[in-house]
Design a protein around this motif. Sequence first.
Motif, short mmCIF file in Angstrom:
data_model
loop_
_atom_site.label_atom_id
_atom_site.label_comp_id
_atom_site.label_asym_id
_atom_site.label_seq_id
_atom_site.Cartn_x
_atom_site.Cartn_y
_atom_site.Cartn_z
N THR A 233 0.82 -1.21 0.00
CA THR A 233 0.00 0.00 0.00
C THR A 233 0.86 1.26 0.00
O THR A 233 2.09 1.20 0.08
N GLY A 234 0.18 2.41 -0.04
CA GLY A 234 0.90 3.67 0.02
C GLY A 234 1.67 3.83 1.32
O GLY A 234 2.79 4.35 1.33
N ARG A 235 1.06 3.41 2.43
CA ARG A 235 1.74 3.49 3.73
C ARG A 235 3.03 2.67 3.71
O ARG A 235 4.06 3.08 4.28
N PHE A 236 2.96 1.52 3.09
CA PHE A 236 4.14 0.64 2.98
C PHE A 236 5.26 1.34 2.21
O PHE A 236 6.42 1.34 2.64
N LEU A 237 4.92 1.95 1.09
CA LEU A 237 5.94 2.62 0.29
C LEU A 237 6.49 3.86 1.00
O LEU A 237 7.67 4.18 0.86
N GLU A 238 5.65 4.54 1.77
CA GLU A 238 6.13 5.66 2.58
C GLU A 238 7.16 5.18 3.59
O GLU A 238 8.21 5.82 3.80
N ALA A 239 6.86 4.06 4.24
CA ALA A 239 7.79 3.50 5.23
C ALA A 239 9.11 3.11 4.57
O ALA A 239 10.19 3.34 5.13
N MET A 240 9.03 2.55 3.37
CA MET A 240 10.24 2.16 2.66
C MET A 240 11.08 3.38 2.28
O MET A 240 12.31 3.36 2.39
N SER A 241 10.43 4.44 1.84
CA SER A 241 11.18 5.64 1.46
C SER A 241 11.92 6.22 2.66
O SER A 241 13.03 6.75 2.51
N ARG A 242 11.32 6.11 3.85
CA ARG A 242 11.99 6.62 5.05
C ARG A 242 13.24 5.81 5.37
O ARG A 242 14.24 6.36 5.84
N ILE A 243 13.21 4.51 5.11
CA ILE A 243 14.39 3.67 5.33
C ILE A 243 15.54 4.15 4.45
O ILE A 243 16.70 4.17 4.87
N PHE A 244 15.20 4.58 3.25
CA PHE A 244 16.23 5.06 2.30
C PHE A 244 16.60 6.53 2.54
O PHE A 244 17.42 7.08 1.81
N ARG A 245 15.98 7.15 3.55
CA ARG A 245 16.20 8.56 3.85
C ARG A 245 15.87 9.44 2.64
O ARG A 245 16.60 10.37 2.28
N MET A 246 14.73 9.13 2.00
CA MET A 246 14.30 9.86 0.82
C MET A 246 12.84 10.24 0.96
O MET A 246 12.09 9.60 1.70
N ASP A 247 12.43 11.28 0.21
CA ASP A 247 11.01 11.52 0.12
C ASP A 247 10.45 10.61 -0.98
O ASP A 247 11.20 9.93 -1.70
N LEU A 248 9.13 10.57 -1.12
CA LEU A 248 8.50 9.63 -2.06
C LEU A 248 8.88 9.92 -3.50
O LEU A 248 9.02 9.00 -4.31
N ASP A 249 9.06 11.20 -3.84
CA ASP A 249 9.44 11.55 -5.21
C ASP A 249 10.82 10.98 -5.56
O ASP A 249 11.02 10.43 -6.65
N GLN A 250 11.76 11.12 -4.64
CA GLN A 250 13.10 10.58 -4.87
C GLN A 250 13.06 9.05 -4.94
O GLN A 250 13.68 8.45 -5.82
N PHE A 251 12.31 8.45 -4.03
CA PHE A 251 12.23 7.00 -3.99
C PHE A 251 11.60 6.43 -5.26
O PHE A 251 12.00 5.37 -5.74
N SER A 252 10.63 7.15 -5.84
CA SER A 252 9.95 6.66 -7.03
C SER A 252 10.88 6.56 -8.23
O SER A 252 10.62 5.81 -9.17
N LEU A 253 11.96 7.33 -8.20
CA LEU A 253 12.91 7.34 -9.32
C LEU A 253 14.10 6.40 -9.10
O LEU A 253 14.79 6.04 -10.05
N LEU A 254 14.32 6.01 -7.84
CA LEU A 254 15.54 5.29 -7.48
C LEU A 254 15.71 4.00 -8.27
O LEU A 254 16.79 3.72 -8.81
N SER A 255 14.67 3.18 -8.35
CA SER A 255 14.80 1.86 -8.96
C SER A 255 14.96 1.91 -10.47
O SER A 255 15.32 0.91 -11.09
N LEU A 256 14.72 3.07 -11.08
CA LEU A 256 14.85 3.17 -12.53
C LEU A 256 16.29 2.96 -12.98
O LEU A 256 16.55 2.63 -14.15
N ASN A 257 17.24 3.14 -12.06
CA ASN A 257 18.66 2.97 -12.40
C ASN A 257 19.20 1.58 -12.07
O ASN A 257 20.39 1.33 -12.20
N ALA A 258 18.32 0.68 -11.63
CA ALA A 258 18.78 -0.64 -11.20
C ALA A 258 19.21 -1.50 -12.39
O ALA A 258 18.52 -1.56 -13.41
N VAL A 259 20.37 -2.14 -12.25
CA VAL A 259 20.86 -3.08 -13.26
C VAL A 259 20.16 -4.43 -13.09
O VAL A 259 19.83 -5.12 -14.06
N LYS A 260 19.90 -4.81 -11.84
CA LYS A 260 19.17 -6.04 -11.56
C LYS A 260 18.24 -5.80 -10.38
O LYS A 260 18.27 -4.73 -9.75
#
Length: 265
Positions: A135-162
Motif C-alpha cells: 500500500t501507500g503506507r508501505f511505500l512511505e515506510a520504505m522511502s523513510r528507510i532510504f532517507r528519501m522523500d517519495l518523489d526521490q524513492f519513485s525514481l531510485l529503482s529506474l537505475n537498477a541493473v538487476k
Amino acid sequence: MTPKYVGGCDVGSTTGKAAILDEAGKLVASAIIPSEIDPEITSLKALEQACGQMAGLGSCKNLARIVGTGYGRNEVPFADENISEISCHAMGTFYCNRDIKTIVDIGGQDVKTISIADDGSVLEFAMNDKCAAGTGRFLEAMSRIFRMDLDQFSLLSLNAVKIIPVTAQCSVFAESEVISLLARKSPPEEVAAGINAAVAKRCFSLLKRIGMRPQVTVTGGCAKNQGLIKAIKKSINMEVAALPVDPQIIGALGAAVFAGRSGRG
C-alpha cells in the motif's frame, strides 16, 4: 444565469481529494490535501481549496450537489450522497478514457483491482487482505528507510541493473529485510527495484482474480511512482495507460461525475 457546479470529495486515509465539474461536465478545479483526524474537516478543507480556484464560486456551500467517497465518506454529513470508492474510481476512469477496462487502485491502506463495464459501472473487483504490504503506507515506510522523500524513492529503482528480491510478505518483516539488505551494502537502487517488484506481484495476483482486460491503468497516489509503474508493466506484460488528470483525484472525479448525473434529475 449563475452556472451550476457539482463537487466530489474522496476522503482517504492519507489524503483528501476534491474535484469540481461545471454544467457541461468539464473538470474545472481539484485539490489534494493531507488528511486530518476528522474526515469531515478533511472533506471541507479539500472542497474549499478546490472551490477557491473558481472565481465567483467562493465556497463549497454554493455547489449544487456534493457526493462523498473514500473510507471516511460516511463521516461527511453535508454530502448529498455517499458512493463507494470502487464505483467512483471506475466512473472517474471511465470519464477520462472509455477504452480503459481494468484499474489498479493503490491507496494508503489497501490495494484494489477493478474491472469496468462499457457504461463505467463495476463488473468485478478484488481487494488485498488487511496487511499493509503493497500500500501507500508501505511505500512511505520504505522511502523513510532510504532517507528519501517519495518523489526521490519513485525514481531510485529506474537505475537498477538487476532486481534484489524482497521476499517477506508482511510489511514489518519486509522493513527488517530491506534494512538488512542495505546494511550488507546491497545497491539501494536494486533493493528499491525489489520492493517495487514485490508490490507489482501483489497487484498482479489481484488482477488475475478479476480477469485482466486491456487497457489497464493505475490510480491513487502510488501511480506517480515511476519505478512501481515500470515494475507493474513488467509483471503484467502489458502497457499501463496514463490518465489525462492527476491519478490521485480519480475517486473524487468519479464522485463529481455521479453528483452531476444525480443533479440532472
